[in-house]
Motif scaffolding. Structure first.
Motif, PDB file in Angstrom:
ATOM      1  N   GLU A  86       0.966  -1.347   0.055  1.00 45.95           N
ATOM      2  CA  GLU A  86      -0.086   0.014   0.042  1.00 45.95           C
ATOM      3  C   GLU A  86       0.943   1.090   0.089  1.00 45.95           C
ATOM      4  OE1 GLU A  86      -3.250   0.088  -0.286  1.00 45.95           O
ATOM      5  OE2 GLU A  86      -3.580  -2.212  -0.139  1.00 45.95           O
ATOM      6  N   ARG A 127       0.853   4.525  -2.537  1.00 48.36           N
ATOM      7  CA  ARG A 127       0.677   5.759  -2.098  1.00 48.36           C
ATOM      8  C   ARG A 127       1.603   6.521  -2.730  1.00 48.36           C
ATOM      9  NH1 ARG A 127       1.748   8.949   1.867  1.00 48.36           N
ATOM     10  NH2 ARG A 127       3.540   7.436   2.744  1.00 48.36           N
ATOM     11  N   TYR A 150      -5.882   1.373  -7.130  1.00 44.18           N
ATOM     12  CA  TYR A 150      -4.637   2.219  -7.149  1.00 44.18           C
ATOM     13  C   TYR A 150      -5.005   3.615  -6.528  1.00 44.18           C
ATOM     14  CZ  TYR A 150      -1.626  -1.038  -9.691  1.00 44.18           C
ATOM     15  OH  TYR A 150      -0.876  -1.946 -10.076  1.00 44.18           O
ATOM     16  N   LYS A 152      -5.296   4.831  -3.534  1.00 47.82           N
ATOM     17  CA  LYS A 152      -4.150   5.499  -2.496  1.00 47.82           C
ATOM     18  C   LYS A 152      -3.340   6.343  -3.077  1.00 47.82           C
ATOM     19  CE  LYS A 152      -4.832   2.059   1.440  1.00 47.82           C
ATOM     20  NZ  LYS A 152      -5.493   2.908   2.163  1.00 47.82           N
TER      21      LYS A 152
END
Length: 978
Positions: free
Chosen positions: A464, A468, A505, A507
């Motif tokens: 994650e 980000r 996607y 984040k």
């Protein structure tokens, strides 16, 4: 025999049978069955041998062979003379068999001979194989028959691919050992002679012979086949363009069996080296196409040798070199997976093992990974034949989608492994696919869908935090994705894959807010909510709602843009002509997530109070006006469940419910009370629907959901609406309706506690009387009747009722049960709770009932004062003995079960509470009516009293558990509930 022959022909698929009536055929079948089952074994043997010798009909021969097989298998044929006659006859038939006889007859004859071999070889008749072995030079008929015997023996006895019992395993070992000692070398020479002699003259017979050889290689001396004579012949047959396809495949099968032969790793390296020396081009793409099973098996074995021996070992290093040499052939086989001769599952299994072995891939291995990624991409492609079906998702399309989802599981696992060992190479591969798909106006639906799907799976493989921050190529790939418009974007598969990948996607936008307009464009234009396909549009609404939840305050600057883009969707509920027969009504899910998303946006505290009020007014007022208009029309013309007006009312109430999901009581009633006023006005409007049409059940269900939300966000101002709502909801109730009703009541109790006492006092008698009717039968009866939909609804209702009573008892509302209008139901409730606490199969439900009793004791028995006459006696004489003692002594109460131990803990607490409130009288009565009756020794009873009177509840629990365990062996394991 003539009668039997005629009966067999009538019972089979012969021309005579086709012309016969059903009754005649049935009579013929019965005649055949009697001949088979009722004839003495010796007579049946001679009858069948006579039929085989004299009848010209294949159907008669087959029936005779099958009958003999069954008689032998069932050990009906036991006499030595009968067995000898059968053996000599069958061997004569097998040796004289010619290739022109039907294959099904040769197979049945082979199966019968194989059964005799299992029963007699070598102890009773040691020369079966020597008798059957065709003389040189091999002829097609005898060669074919001998091979079929070996194949039948493998299928029925020798093969380890099928589960075998101990007897079969012993028989197989005996036959193999005897063959190895007696005749395997001669048989191997025969296979070679048959393959070399018949490859041109009769390739079918040669192929069958090699198939028999393949099956035996796993248990014979591999040197009989893996030698300088046999292996070159097999390679020549496999690679020659003149070889018939079945024969070439049989030769490849033999070579694959040689490569897969179990042996020590070092010996295996030598064997693999010899195969490579015999066929210099084994690693060529041409070999991969022509000998896919062999190169795959070779690669699997080389990889296993490398794993066992390691890179530092000379043989291990040699295995690695041989593996590298055949990889081009493996890739060629993998890339031709549409070829029926290629076992794509075996190839994929090898590729997965090869990737799993890697730690830090070299440049050469990275090149191999690129080819494997391409294999994954190609094998994940949909067949273009189904393109139209997949777009409209009809039955054919749904089946193809489900099939592909199953087929992709292993491919996706392989892709994730590649992403793990070579993340940069994986991202580069994705980039190449995206660039290709975007740069070509002719990019196919299938290619684009796979590119997007693999990009989505890449997002599962990376962390994650990497998403980000946009680690690696993600900082380039995600913006490229957001700006993408594919030429085939109208297709359902592409549109859905695109939306799911963008959501994966999400984040990335938290750190790169400059791309938020692009993200909103994805959801709000014709790639998302405004897509021409309704399924895509609906899914886009749901994903947009998730995006709002994820990004929240970051989207506030775009609130006006969002509302403007969704204006047409939001207004559909107020602009439709709901009375028209031509109107196409959306499902209850259509648009609801969009209302939820907008509600979530508006409810963000960063939105100014004025803006919130403006937006909420624009949302709520048209919907409320539409409800008022529909109610007015429905009052004049009536309202049926499936009518357009009823459907429209459901839709609008769902939309209102969704809008409210973003709001909470602190915001609505505390910080911005003007919002609360607006929702209260909305509640006024919705209540008119319930008051006017309480019997329209689908509509009532939606209103209950709305009431749940209003109770949650408005709090006490909803309380005046509760009596009216509950009275209307009690009309015309079935079991599932009562479940919904009680769940709402439970929320009211938990939210308002004692403030709801007056309302509950009013409705409790109705609830009790209604439930006594609905639950008059045993909803938990055993047998098939307990598994009907009606019974499951009744069971759910009982569980919800106990939850309701638990809420009443634990929220200072138990005095309601003592009011004049409710006390008449008290005895029924007490008996129901007592039975459930002792006997119900749901342990957690029993725990809840014990907790109810504990709370009632606390509420009704204070300072020796008894609010309810007889309640103390009931608790001591009924509850204490039956629940606290008899039920835990019962053998069905499992003290090793976690849930049962939780219930046991509550029972221990109940005893402590009863002692605290009832004093010494509880101990005296419990010992007299309980412990004494279960033959409790006096010293244990005395210890019970002492532990109960002490202050350490943990010590009391431990003692009580040991007491129960000591009392059970005294014949207390199945006490009857009284």
């Amino acid at each position: 025999m003539d009668d039997l022959e005629q009966a067999i022909l009538l019972a089979s698929d012969s021309p005579a049978a086709a012309a016969a009536s059903p009754s005649v055929r049935a009579e013929a079948l019965a005649f055949c069955a009697r001949a088979r089952d009722e004839s003495p074994p010796s007579s049946l043997l001679r009858l069948c041998l006579s039929g085989i010798a004299s009848s010209p009909h294949a159907q008669v021969h087959f029936w005779c062979l099958q009958s003999l097989h069954d008689a032998l298998l069932l050990r009906r044929l036991m006499l030595p003379d009968d067995i000898a006659l059968l053996r000599s006859s069958l061997l004569s038939l097998a040796v004289s068999s010619h290739a022109a006889s039907p294959p099904f007859l040769r197979n049945k004859l082979a199966q019968l001979v194989a059964l005799l071999v299992r029963l007699e070889y070598p102890h009773a008749y040691p020369s079966y194989f020597l008798d059957l072995l065709p003389p040189a030079p091999p002829q097609p008929g005898p060669t074919d028959m001998f091979a079929r015997v070996l194949i039948s023996l493998d299928d029925d006895l020798l093969s380890q691919d099928y589960p075998r019992n101990a007897g079969e395993a012993n028989d197989a070992m005996r036959v193999k050992d005897s063959m190895r000692a007696q005749c395997v070398p001669q048989i191997a020479r025969h296979w070679h002679a048959a393959a070399s002699t018949l490859r041109t003259a009769d390739p079918v017979a040669a192929a069958v012979a090699l198939d028999a050889a393949r099956r035996c290689i796993s248990w014979i001396d591999v040197g009989l086949v893996a030698n300088d004579v046999f292996v070159p012949l097999l390679f020549d047959i496999a690679m020659s363009p003149e070889s018939a396809a079945p024969l070439a495949a049989a030769a490849v099968g033999c070579l694959s069996a040689v490569a897969a032969k179990r042996m020590d790793a070092r010996a295996k390296v030598g064997l693999l080296r010899s195969l490579l020396a015999a066929q210099q081009g084994l690693g060529s793409p041409d070999s991969g196409l022509k000998m896919a099973p062999l190169v795959t098996a070779y690669a699997v074995e080389a990889l296993e040798c490398y794993r066992r021996l390691g890179p530092s070992d000379a043989d291990g290093a040699a295995a690695s070199e041989m593996l590298e040499e055949v990889l081009p052939a493996v890739f060629a086989a993998a890339e031709s997976s549409d070829d029926e001769d290629v076992d794509s599952g075996a190839v994929l299994e090898f590729l997965s093992g090869y990737v799993s072995m890697m730690k830090a891939p070299s440049e050469k291995q990275l090149g191999h990974l690129g080819r494997i990624l391409e294999v994954v991409r190609v094998q994940m492609l949909y067949d273009p034949v189904y393109r139209g079906h997949l777009d409209v998702l009809d039955k054919i399309g749904k089946e193809e989608e489900d099939l592909m989802a199953e087929q992709r599981k292993d491919l996706i696992a392989l892709f994730r492994n590649i992403c793990r060992v070579a993340p940069a190479a994986s991202q580069l591969f994705i980039r190449g696919m995206l660039v290709t798909a975007l740069s070509s106006a002719e990019a196919s639906v299938e290619d684009v869908e796979v590119a997007l799907t693999l990009f989505y799976r890449l997002g599962e493989a990376v962390g994650e935090e990497e998403i980000r921050t946009g680690t690696g190529l993600l900082g380039e790939l995600v913006p490229m994705l957001l700006a993408a418009r594919f030429s085939c974007h109208t297709h359902r598969l592409v549109a859905l894959a695109y939306l799911e990948t963008v959501t994966r996607y999400m984040k990335f936008m938290q750190e790169h807010v400059q791309y938020l307009p692009h993200l909103l464009g994805v959801f709000l234009d014709n790639r998302g909510i405004h897509h021409q396909n309704a399924l895509v549009s609906r899914r886009a609404g749901y994903l947009f709602m998730r995006a709002v939840k994820s990004l929240k305050a970051k989207l506030v600057p775009y609130l006006d843009t969002i509302l403007q883009s969704l204006q047409d969707v939001l207004s559909q509920f107020t602009s439709m002509d709901w009375a028209s027969k031509d109107t196409k009504f959306p499902s209850s899910e259509d648009g609801s997530q969009i209302f939820e998303a907008v509600g979530l946006l508006i409810s963000i505290e960063e939105v100014s109070p004025e803006k919130q009020a403006q937006c909420l007014t624009a949302l709520l007022n048209p919907l409320c006006h539409q409800i008022e208009s529909l109610v007015m029309d429905a009052k004049a013309q009536g309202l049926e469940e499936s009518s357009p007006r009823a459907i429209s009312l459901q839709q609008i109430i769902v939309a209102l419910n969704m809008v409210s999901k973003g709001f909470n009581e602190r915001l609505v009633m505390g910080n911005r009370p003007a919002i609360g006023v607006m929702f209260k006005k909305t509640l006024d409007v919705v209540m008119q629907v319930l008051i006017s049409f309480p019997n329209v059940k689908p509509l009532r269900s939606k209103i209950i959901s709305f009431l749940h939300r209003m109770i949650e966000i408005l709090g006490l101002p909803v309380l005046p609406y509760v009596p009216i709502a509950l009275r209307q909801l009690l009309l015309d109730n079935e079991a599932k309706d009562m479940v919904e009703f009680l769940v709402l009541v439970n929320q009211i109790i938990c939210k308002f506690k004692s403030s709801a006492s007056a309302v509950l006092e009013e409705i409790f008698p109705t609830i009790a009387s209604r439930l006594s009717v609905i639950l008059s039968q045993d909803a938990f009866s055993a047998g098939p009747a307990s598994n009907t939909e009606e019974m499951r609804e009744l069971q759910e209702l009982q569980r919800t009722l106990y939850t309701f009573l638990h809420a009443v008892a634990t929220h200072d509302l138990s005095t309601i049960l003592l009011t004049p209008s409710c006390i008449q139901y008290l005895d029924t409730i007490m008996q129901l709770l007592l039975f459930t606490s002792c006997k119900h199969k749901d342990i957690l439900l029993r725990k809840g009932c014990v907790q109810i009793f504990v709370n009632l004791v606390k509420d009704w028995c204070i300072n020796s004062e008894e609010k309810v006459n007889g309640f103390r006696d009931f608790m001591i004489e009924k509850f204490a003995t039956n629940c606290c003692l008899f039920s835990v002594l019962d053998k069905s109460f499992d003290l090793r079960d976690a849930n049962s131990l939780v219930l046991f803990g509550e029972i221990v607490v109940a005893q402590k509470i009863m002692y605290e409130r009832f004093g010494e009288v509880f101990i005296q009565k419990f010992v007299e009516t309980g412990l004494t009756k279960v033959c409790c020794p006096p010293d244990l009873a005395k210890q019970y009293c002492q532990k109960l009177q002490g202050n350490d509840i943990k010590a009391f629990r431990s003692f009580y558990q040991s007491l129960i365990e000591k009392l059970r062996p005294l014949g207390n394991g199945s006490l009857v509930f009284r």
